[in-house]
Design a protein around this motif. Structure first.
Motif: not given
Ligand SMILES: Cc1cc2nc3c(=O)[nH]c(=O)nc-3n(C[C@H](O)[C@H](O)[C@H](O)COP(=O)(O)OP(=O)(O)OC[C@H]3O[C@@H](n4cnc5c(N)ncnc54)[C@H](O)[C@@H]3O)c2cc1C
Length: 134
Positions: A95-100
């Motif tokens: 998980s996590g939102f540090l994505t393109v």
């Protein structure tokens, strides 16, 4: 609630006395570059686990996490001592939102990180460790 996948340490790539990169063989599907997983070890009847950012990209067949020892911490010193062939547990729900896909439309993008926080911005090749190479 995450389930635990059984992984194997392929290499503990020590960078200095406190910093290392753990290369892990595990069947993990469906994640985006920049996400994290929980890495754990058995602790009595439960699992002691902490989140770690993935350095590798989803195209790589091995996982890489990059971390330093927190001397008073319960898990990082144990992970630091792992050797090739040791078992390690990986959560099956990256998980996590540090994505393109989370970056809004913008003209300029500044990416700032310090310490082990640079992990998700790195992209290392894992020569000889890709399943295709073996
Ligand atoms: C989403 C997320 C991603 C993370 N990704 C990474 C990663 O890629 N690499 C990494 O090294 N750590 C990462 N961490 C921190 C990691 O999960 C652990 O907290 C750390 O490895 C220490 O674990 P511990 O059980 O030994 O001590 P903990 O009980 O987890 O922490 C003990 C103390 O050390 C502090 N601390 C946590 N991490 C560090 C650190 N790196 N340097 C100094 N002090 C610290 C905590 O704030 C706490 O006060 C991440 C944390 C989160 C929430």
């Amino acid at each position: 609630m995450a389930n635990w996948l059984e992984g194997k340490v392929v290499e503990n790539r020590r960078l200095n006395d406190y910093l290392t990169s753990l290369i892990i063989d595990v069947e993990l599907n469906g994640y985006e570059a920049g996400q994290f997983v929980r890495v754990g070890l058995p602790d009595g009847d439960s699992v002691l686990a902490r989140p770690y950012s993935l350095v590798n990209t989803p195209e790589d067949s091995l996982l890489e996490v990059y971390f330093n020892i927190v001397e008073e911490g319960p898990l990082s010193p144990r992970l630091f001592d792992l050797k090739a062939g040791d078992d390690v547990l990986i959560s099956d729900n990256p998980s996590g939102f540090l994505t393109v896909s989370e970056i809004p439309q913008c003209k300029h993008l500044w990416m700032i990180a310090t310490g082990t926080g640079i992990g998700p911005f790195l992209r290392t090749r894992l020569p000889g460790h890709d399943r295709k190479d073996r």
